[in-house]
Design a protein around this motif. Structure first.
Motif, short mmCIF file in Angstrom:
data_model
loop_
_atom_site.label_atom_id
_atom_site.label_comp_id
_atom_site.label_asym_id
_atom_site.label_seq_id
_atom_site.Cartn_x
_atom_site.Cartn_y
_atom_site.Cartn_z
N ARG A 70 1.29 -1.48 0.25
CA ARG A 70 0.18 0.00 -0.05
C ARG A 70 0.66 1.46 -0.32
O ARG A 70 0.43 2.07 0.72
CB ARG A 70 -0.97 0.19 1.16
N ASN A 71 1.96 1.47 -0.87
CA ASN A 71 3.02 2.58 -1.00
C ASN A 71 3.07 3.02 -1.95
O ASN A 71 3.44 4.44 -2.07
CB ASN A 71 4.55 2.13 -0.77
N VAL A 72 2.02 2.73 -3.30
CA VAL A 72 2.49 3.21 -4.63
C VAL A 72 1.79 2.51 -5.13
O VAL A 72 1.49 1.33 -4.87
CB VAL A 72 4.23 3.19 -5.31
N PRO A 73 1.02 3.58 -6.66
CA PRO A 73 0.61 3.06 -7.24
C PRO A 73 0.94 2.67 -8.37
O PRO A 73 1.80 2.39 -8.72
CB PRO A 73 -0.26 4.04 -8.57
N LEU A 74 0.20 1.04 -8.61
CA LEU A 74 0.36 0.30 -9.75
C LEU A 74 0.13 0.20 -10.83
O LEU A 74 -0.87 0.38 -11.08
CB LEU A 74 0.36 -1.30 -9.77
N GLU A 75 0.37 0.61 -11.75
CA GLU A 75 0.83 1.09 -13.85
C GLU A 75 0.94 -0.24 -14.73
O GLU A 75 2.14 -0.65 -14.24
CB GLU A 75 1.24 2.00 -13.85
N LEU A 76 -0.30 -0.48 -14.87
CA LEU A 76 -0.09 -2.04 -15.64
C LEU A 76 -0.82 -1.62 -16.93
O LEU A 76 -1.45 -0.97 -17.50
CB LEU A 76 -1.30 -2.95 -15.51
N SER A 77 -0.02 -2.18 -18.80
CA SER A 77 0.05 -1.43 -19.66
C SER A 77 -1.21 -2.39 -20.29
O SER A 77 -1.42 -3.88 -20.10
CB SER A 77 1.34 -1.56 -20.72
N ARG A 110 -15.08 5.06 -8.05
CA ARG A 110 -15.41 4.72 -6.18
C ARG A 110 -16.28 6.72 -6.02
O ARG A 110 -16.42 6.78 -5.77
CB ARG A 110 -13.82 4.81 -5.57
N ARG A 111 -17.57 5.78 -5.37
CA ARG A 111 -18.53 5.94 -4.76
C ARG A 111 -17.88 5.08 -2.97
O ARG A 111 -18.87 4.61 -3.03
CB ARG A 111 -19.76 6.07 -5.18
N GLY A 112 -18.00 6.50 -2.30
CA GLY A 112 -18.27 6.29 -0.95
C GLY A 112 -17.19 5.29 -0.65
O GLY A 112 -15.91 4.89 -1.19
N ASP A 113 -17.66 3.65 -0.30
CA ASP A 113 -16.56 1.98 0.17
C ASP A 113 -17.11 1.14 -1.03
O ASP A 113 -16.30 0.13 -1.46
CB ASP A 113 -16.70 1.81 1.17
N ASN A 114 -17.68 2.12 -2.62
CA ASN A 114 -18.34 1.22 -3.55
C ASN A 114 -17.19 1.33 -4.71
O ASN A 114 -17.19 2.30 -4.46
CB ASN A 114 -19.46 1.28 -3.19
N ASP A 147 -3.76 3.75 -23.08
CA ASP A 147 -3.61 2.53 -22.62
C ASP A 147 -2.53 1.72 -21.50
O ASP A 147 -1.48 1.02 -21.79
CB ASP A 147 -1.84 2.57 -24.54
N LYS A 148 -3.43 2.43 -20.29
CA LYS A 148 -2.72 1.73 -19.34
C LYS A 148 -3.95 2.09 -17.85
O LYS A 148 -4.82 2.48 -18.30
CB LYS A 148 -1.65 2.65 -18.64
N VAL A 149 -3.89 0.87 -16.86
CA VAL A 149 -4.66 1.61 -16.18
C VAL A 149 -3.96 1.80 -14.93
O VAL A 149 -2.53 0.64 -14.76
CB VAL A 149 -5.92 0.02 -15.52
N ILE A 150 -4.17 2.38 -14.06
CA ILE A 150 -3.38 2.47 -12.46
C ILE A 150 -4.50 2.23 -11.15
O ILE A 150 -5.84 3.00 -11.26
CB ILE A 150 -3.24 4.32 -12.56
N LEU A 151 -3.77 1.87 -11.05
CA LEU A 151 -4.11 1.16 -9.10
C LEU A 151 -3.36 1.07 -8.18
O LEU A 151 -2.84 1.13 -8.18
CB LEU A 151 -4.51 -0.32 -9.37
N GLN A 189 -8.15 3.21 -5.61
CA GLN A 189 -9.24 4.39 -6.71
C GLN A 189 -8.97 3.28 -8.07
O GLN A 189 -6.97 2.29 -7.96
CB GLN A 189 -8.03 5.52 -6.63
N ILE A 190 -9.18 3.32 -9.57
CA ILE A 190 -8.43 2.85 -10.18
C ILE A 190 -9.16 4.18 -11.63
O ILE A 190 -10.14 4.07 -11.09
CB ILE A 190 -9.69 1.80 -10.35
#
Length: 183
Positions: A44-51, A113-117, A169-173, A163-164
């Motif tokens: 839980r320290n850095v975002p994960l970026e996937l191509s 993301r809305r609240g906890d969902n 061409d990428k997704v940041i988690l 956050q998603i």
């Protein structure tokens, strides 16, 4: 007009300029996306970026489809590919009909993301090149349910992120808390 709709439905949809439905070449092992997701959630320290390429290589190796019912002999599931665009993702499903014909369906959706969902909202879709309203994509429901079952561990881990976000061409988690993730 109906004839034109039939022709458009049976024309293969292009998902992007890089066309994620093109065959994935090579014999490389798929990337360990599930392991990377689990590590990101744990640390839980850095975002994960996937191509997009990484994700589609992973999907091409871990998802095997099987057609059921009366169409099982004539139609075979080919593959699923994701096309990441700014603020949305397009899921591109491909089936082989007979020896040469490929049929496709595309479902574009956003995640917020809305609240906890997390809210996953279909935006649009297409059967082949025929664009349809999002409500008309209900024929994909069995494929989507099957996909959720096949990727249960991955989906569970992704939704542990804070956050998603989709980019070109990428997704940041981002697993960090909301306060930590602000720039």
């Amino acid at each position: 007009l109906r004839a034109a709709a039939v022709v458009q439905t049976h024309s293969e949809q292009e998902c992007s300029l890089a066309n994620p439905l093109e065959p994935i070449l090579g014999t490389e092992e798929p990337p360990d996306i599930l392991g990377r997701l689990e590590q990101a959630v744990w640390r839980r320290n850095v975002p994960l970026e996937l191509s997009e390429t990484e994700v589609n290589r992973y999907l091409s190796r871990v998802i095997t489809g099987q057609q059921g019912g009366v169409t099982a002999q004539a139609v075979q599931f080919d593959r699923l590919a994701l096309d990441f665009e700014q603020d949305q993702c397009r899921a591109c499903f491909s089936w082989r009909v007979g020896d040469k014909v490929t049929q496709s369906a595309v479902l574009a959706f956003s995640v917020e993301r809305r609240g906890d969902n997390f809210i996953i909202e279909p935006q649009s879709g297409a059967y082949g090149r025929l664009p349809v309203l999002r409500g008309m994509m209900c024929a994909l429901t069995p494929a989507l349910i099957s996909l959720c079952g096949a990727l249960e561990d991955e989906i569970h881990t992704v939704f542990q992120m804070n956050q998603i976000r989709f980019g070109k061409d990428k997704v940041i988690l981002d697993p960090r808390s909301e306060i930590e993730s602000r720039p």
